[in-house]
Design a protein around this motif. Sequence first.
Motif, PDB file in Angstrom:
ATOM      1  N   HIS A 104       0.809  -1.208   0.000  1.00  0.00           N
ATOM      2  CA  HIS A 104       0.000   0.000   0.000  1.00  0.00           C
ATOM      3  C   HIS A 104       0.847   1.265   0.000  1.00  0.00           C
ATOM      4  CE1 HIS A 104      -3.875   1.991   1.767  1.00  0.00           C
ATOM      5  NE2 HIS A 104      -3.838   2.029   0.464  1.00  0.00           N
ATOM      6  N   CYS A 117      -2.727   6.958   5.675  1.00  0.00           N
ATOM      7  CA  CYS A 117      -3.445   5.713   5.408  1.00  0.00           C
ATOM      8  C   CYS A 117      -4.519   5.479   6.468  1.00  0.00           C
ATOM      9  CB  CYS A 117      -2.465   4.537   5.377  1.00  0.00           C
ATOM     10  SG  CYS A 117      -3.274   2.950   5.116  1.00  0.00           S
ATOM     11  N   GLU A 176      -9.627   1.734  -1.172  1.00  0.00           N
ATOM     12  CA  GLU A 176      -8.228   2.064  -1.384  1.00  0.00           C
ATOM     13  C   GLU A 176      -7.741   1.329  -2.636  1.00  0.00           C
ATOM     14  OE1 GLU A 176      -6.318   4.180  -0.275  1.00  0.00           O
ATOM     15  OE2 GLU A 176      -6.972   4.791   1.731  1.00  0.00           O
TER      16      GLU A 176
END
Length: 502
Positions: free
Chosen positions: A207, A221, A237
């Motif tokens: 990520h 995040c 996401e």
Amino acid sequence: MGELIRTYDWASTPLGPPASWPQTLKTSVRLMLGTHHPVFIWWGDDLIQFYNDAYRQTMGPERHPGALSQGGRECWAEIWHIVGPQIEYVMAGKGATWQGEQLVPVTRHGRREEMWWTYGYSPIDDGSRPSGVGGVLVLCNDVTYQRTDARLAETQRRLNAVLNNASVSIFLMDDRQQCVYMNAAAEKMTGYTLEEVQGRPLHDVIHHTRPDGSHFPLEECAIDRAFPEDNQMQGEEVFVHKDGSFYPVVFTASPIRDADANTIGTIIEVREISAEKKAQEHQRILINELNHRVKNTLATVQSLAAQSFRGISTEDQPSIKAFEERLFALARAHDVLTRENWEKAELGEILEEVLEPYRRLGSRIEINGSAIALPPGTALALAMAVHELATNAGKYGALSTPEGRVAITWRVTPGDPPHLALRWQERDGPLVTPPTRRGFGTRLIERMLANELSGEVDLAFEPTGVVCSVRAPLAGATFIQPKRAGKARLMTCGCQTTYCVC
């Protein structure tokens, strides 16, 4: 325990001083003290107790050292319904007993504990007693931990089976935000194995980069904020696959709390939605194409009408204008349905679009009602009916004078299905004279609404203003949250109702 037994004042007990004890009891006590295995003895009618150091270690402070010389029934009252019948069986001369992994919950260190024991009760001979048995020798073993380990292993096996057969991807992160577990679905989705990810921050693995190639900072995040903020996070996401490709996901990140409500980690549930995104894009393209074709069709109809009406007399021009306005009202209603992917349209939004030409009238038009989404056919029928009512009000009714006002209200009555009760009411306009014949607009309102909505329509030309009441079943309608943020208002009325487009 040997020291305690030697120095104890046995003369003050029913058993008397050790010199008077039966030889079998002395021998049994000597054997008990000489072994490192947990051993316990009950003796006589009072079931006076002896135990060794190995057994002492299994007892809490509630019983040791008070259990020495105490009567068994008094000492073990909380479990006597379990062990009492077994002791009586042996004391009656019926032989020895054996119990494997027997649950015997006892109080230790201030709380009730589930303890599992494997033990045997054996008779200690005494010829002076009618049964020939003077006491019970207990050889026992606390197997709680072994059983707990086995239960934990079985629970772990079942949990792994559930997690690895789950279709959703599951990750566990510890209090350092490092990955400690991922199930089979997560391995398949990310392209990584657990061994490759374990002990690393999950964000750094899958990520860390946005689709445009820019760095995605950890502090931005939402997934990783679940732990420090101790709050569940949800959303969409974009993850990075091991092969470098990007894929959209929906996630739920929830704090993991221990028995004392301390946050000790995060569980993350993730589902890839690439297929859903493609389907949505495909649907969007189809809807746009449908809308394009509908508008082309309406434009073609308008062009045909213009050619057909070319050269007609001046007095017929209002009819042509009315026809065109109906087409425009239909087009505006189609625009709302297009924004909603031709699924359902919000009634308030439909009314806003249809009444767009009357925006200049401001607060003279009130709209109040429940937030409800209607199927396309119902929405279009109501749009055309309201357009006709507004057109008539603008020409002859309440909207033809500066003082006139119009109120459009609706409510939903319970039932199976529920029913929509909508009311158009004009007031403060010119005196209304009922028409001598039903015009096209009136017939359009009555017939279209009655047919399309399978309901009842009452159009009354009251002297104080036209009133149109509609009652129709709401099969296929949906109650929704109003969508009002960032959108211009059509009218103002100052109401405090559940739903108001003002």
